[in-house]
Write a protein that holds these residues in place. Sequence first.
Motif, PDB file in Angstrom:
ATOM      1  N   MET A 141      -0.353   6.787   1.713  1.00 15.30           N
ATOM      2  CA  MET A 141      -1.605   7.436   1.322  1.00 15.30           C
ATOM      3  C   MET A 141      -2.749   6.957   2.211  1.00 15.30           C
ATOM      4  SD  MET A 141      -0.720   9.462  -1.044  1.00 15.30           S
ATOM      5  CE  MET A 141      -2.302   9.990  -1.631  1.00 15.30           C
ATOM      6  N   CYS A 142      -3.645   7.880   2.553  1.00 13.96           N
ATOM      7  CA  CYS A 142      -4.770   7.574   3.449  1.00 13.96           C
ATOM      8  C   CYS A 142      -6.092   7.811   2.725  1.00 13.96           C
ATOM      9  CB  CYS A 142      -4.729   8.470   4.687  1.00 13.96           C
ATOM     10  SG  CYS A 142      -3.211   8.378   5.627  1.00 13.96           S
ATOM     11  N   ASN A 143      -7.095   7.054   3.091  1.00 13.81           N
ATOM     12  CA  ASN A 143      -8.437   7.337   2.568  1.00 13.81           C
ATOM     13  C   ASN A 143      -9.422   7.576   3.708  1.00 13.81           C
ATOM     14  OD1 ASN A 143      -8.919   4.795   3.535  1.00 13.81           O
ATOM     15  ND2 ASN A 143      -9.625   3.918   1.607  1.00 13.81           N
ATOM     16  N   ASP A 144      -8.892   7.817   4.901  1.00  7.19           N
ATOM     17  CA  ASP A 144      -9.751   8.046   6.064  1.00  7.19           C
ATOM     18  C   ASP A 144      -9.532   9.427   6.679  1.00  7.19           C
ATOM     19  OD1 ASP A 144      -7.263   7.760   7.184  1.00  7.19           O
ATOM     20  OD2 ASP A 144      -7.829   6.189   8.599  1.00  7.19           O
ATOM     21  N   GLY A 145      -9.034  10.355   5.898  1.00 13.12           N
ATOM     22  CA  GLY A 145      -8.797  11.692   6.414  1.00 13.12           C
ATOM     23  C   GLY A 145      -7.437  11.876   7.040  1.00 13.12           C
ATOM     24  N   GLY A 146      -6.529  10.933   6.850  1.00 10.90           N
ATOM     25  CA  GLY A 146      -5.167  11.080   7.331  1.00 10.90           C
ATOM     26  C   GLY A 146      -4.851  10.377   8.630  1.00 10.90           C
ATOM     27  N   TYR A 147      -5.687   9.433   9.055  1.00 13.24           N
ATOM     28  CA  TYR A 147      -5.447   8.743  10.323  1.00 13.24           C
ATOM     29  C   TYR A 147      -4.577   7.506  10.179  1.00 13.24           C
ATOM     30  CZ  TYR A 147      -9.149  11.722  12.090  1.00 13.24           C
ATOM     31  OH  TYR A 147      -9.899  12.796  12.438  1.00 13.24           O
ATOM     32  N   TRP A 148      -4.825   6.714   9.123  1.00 14.27           N
ATOM     33  CA  TRP A 148      -4.132   5.426   8.979  1.00 14.27           C
ATOM     34  C   TRP A 148      -3.766   5.229   7.522  1.00 14.27           C
ATOM     35  CZ3 TRP A 148      -2.306   3.026  13.000  1.00 14.27           C
ATOM     36  CH2 TRP A 148      -1.843   1.721  12.883  1.00 14.27           C
ATOM     37  N   GLY A 149      -2.490   4.885   7.262  1.00 15.92           N
ATOM     38  CA  GLY A 149      -2.003   4.734   5.907  1.00 15.92           C
ATOM     39  C   GLY A 149      -2.404   3.415   5.271  1.00 15.92           C
ATOM     40  N   LEU A 150      -2.525   3.447   3.955  1.00 19.08           N
ATOM     41  CA  LEU A 150      -2.842   2.246   3.187  1.00 19.08           C
ATOM     42  C   LEU A 150      -1.556   1.640   2.634  1.00 19.08           C
ATOM     43  CD1 LEU A 150      -5.821   3.555   1.032  1.00 19.08           C
ATOM     44  CD2 LEU A 150      -5.955   2.003   2.974  1.00 19.08           C
ATOM     45  N   SER A 151      -1.480   0.347   2.649  1.00 16.25           N
ATOM     46  CA  SER A 151      -0.356  -0.365   2.066  1.00 16.25           C
ATOM     47  C   SER A 151      -0.387  -0.203   0.550  1.00 16.25           C
ATOM     48  CB  SER A 151      -0.455  -1.841   2.448  1.00 16.25           C
ATOM     49  OG  SER A 151       0.205  -2.645   1.527  1.00 16.25           O
ATOM     50  N   THR A 152       0.754   0.088  -0.044  1.00 13.99           N
ATOM     51  CA  THR A 152       0.833   0.180  -1.499  1.00 13.99           C
ATOM     52  C   THR A 152       0.481  -1.170  -2.116  1.00 13.99           C
ATOM     53  OG1 THR A 152       2.532   1.873  -1.337  1.00 13.99           O
ATOM     54  CG2 THR A 152       2.376   0.710  -3.430  1.00 13.99           C
ATOM     55  N   ILE A 153       0.956  -2.241  -1.493  1.00 14.11           N
ATOM     56  CA  ILE A 153       0.671  -3.595  -1.972  1.00 14.11           C
ATOM     57  C   ILE A 153      -0.832  -3.884  -1.876  1.00 14.11           C
ATOM     58  CG2 ILE A 153       1.043  -6.051  -1.471  1.00 14.11           C
ATOM     59  CD1 ILE A 153       3.402  -4.597  -2.837  1.00 14.11           C
ATOM     60  N   GLY A 154      -1.445  -3.547  -0.757  1.00 11.56           N
ATOM     61  CA  GLY A 154      -2.878  -3.767  -0.579  1.00 11.56           C
ATOM     62  C   GLY A 154      -3.702  -2.967  -1.573  1.00 11.56           C
ATOM     63  N   PHE A 155      -3.288  -1.725  -1.796  1.00 16.54           N
ATOM     64  CA  PHE A 155      -4.000  -0.881  -2.748  1.00 16.54           C
ATOM     65  C   PHE A 155      -3.878  -1.450  -4.158  1.00 16.54           C
ATOM     66  CE2 PHE A 155      -4.499   2.776  -5.569  1.00 16.54           C
ATOM     67  CZ  PHE A 155      -5.737   3.237  -5.147  1.00 16.54           C
ATOM     68  N   ALA A 156      -2.684  -1.896  -4.525  1.00 20.01           N
ATOM     69  CA  ALA A 156      -2.476  -2.490  -5.846  1.00 20.01           C
ATOM     70  C   ALA A 156      -3.301  -3.761  -6.007  1.00 20.01           C
ATOM     71  CB  ALA A 156      -0.999  -2.779  -6.067  1.00 20.01           C
ATOM     72  N   ALA A 157      -3.330  -4.584  -4.959  1.00 18.26           N
ATOM     73  CA  ALA A 157      -4.116  -5.826  -5.013  1.00 18.26           C
ATOM     74  C   ALA A 157      -5.602  -5.515  -5.187  1.00 18.26           C
ATOM     75  CB  ALA A 157      -3.885  -6.645  -3.749  1.00 18.26           C
ATOM     76  N   GLN A 158      -6.082  -4.513  -4.451  1.00 18.76           N
ATOM     77  CA  GLN A 158      -7.494  -4.127  -4.558  1.00 18.76           C
ATOM     78  C   GLN A 158      -7.802  -3.605  -5.961  1.00 18.76           C
ATOM     79  OE1 GLN A 158      -8.562  -0.934  -1.950  1.00 18.76           O
ATOM     80  NE2 GLN A 158     -10.731  -1.097  -2.380  1.00 18.76           N
ATOM     81  N   THR A 159      -6.931  -2.771  -6.485  1.00 18.83           N
ATOM     82  CA  THR A 159      -7.123  -2.211  -7.820  1.00 18.83           C
ATOM     83  C   THR A 159      -7.103  -3.309  -8.874  1.00 18.83           C
ATOM     84  OG1 THR A 159      -6.073  -0.163  -7.113  1.00 18.83           O
ATOM     85  CG2 THR A 159      -6.210  -0.540  -9.484  1.00 18.83           C
ATOM     86  N   LEU A 160      -6.139  -4.226  -8.774  1.00 23.27           N
ATOM     87  CA  LEU A 160      -6.067  -5.319  -9.747  1.00 23.27           C
ATOM     88  C   LEU A 160      -7.260  -6.254  -9.624  1.00 23.27           C
ATOM     89  CD1 LEU A 160      -2.260  -6.089  -9.642  1.00 23.27           C
ATOM     90  CD2 LEU A 160      -3.533  -4.988 -11.480  1.00 23.27           C
TER      91      LEU A 160
END
Length: 177
Positions: A141-160
């Motif tokens: 999944m990307c949050n920059d318009g599709g240029y660079w993917g986000l780590s699922t682990i990083g996203f989970a850590a940020q959310t937590l």
Amino acid sequence: WVSSAAAAMKVAAVYRAVNLISSSAAVLSLQYKRKNRAKDYFVLDETEGGRQLNYLLTVQPNRRMNAYTMRKYLVAQLLLQGNAFIYPIRSSMGKVLELVLCSPGSVTYDVYTNTYAIADTTNGIYESVIDSEEILHFKNMCNDGGYWGLSTIGFAAQTLSIAATADAETLKRFGTG
């Protein structure tokens, strides 16, 4: 708290989840097909190039790993790093000889020129400018318009982390009345 993919893999639940998801995806078959325009459906590409690509996708993509292993590690990289790259090694005539899964962190992308660079010591690939058509970039999944993917682990850590901060703030406010 988990700050990197390596640290995340030391957590038993994360290791098991990544292993289960990547193993499940790796058993799925991949085939290179072409569209039969007359009948409007896809058929297995039986040309020499198509047979070569199907061999690379289903049997042995390179000298170091089999197709199952490459697909498993590709999915694991998507989950842990957010991006995975496969670099096709071509002959002087342009025929694809190998598909190499690049090591994590070895590929950079320049959004302004739409080019990539590889400095992969593990696979011995050093390319300073690669057009976007010459590399396969798999993105989570990307949050920059599709240029660079986000780590699922990083996203989970940020959310937590956000949830923990909100809980702490709520406790502080209720504690003071």
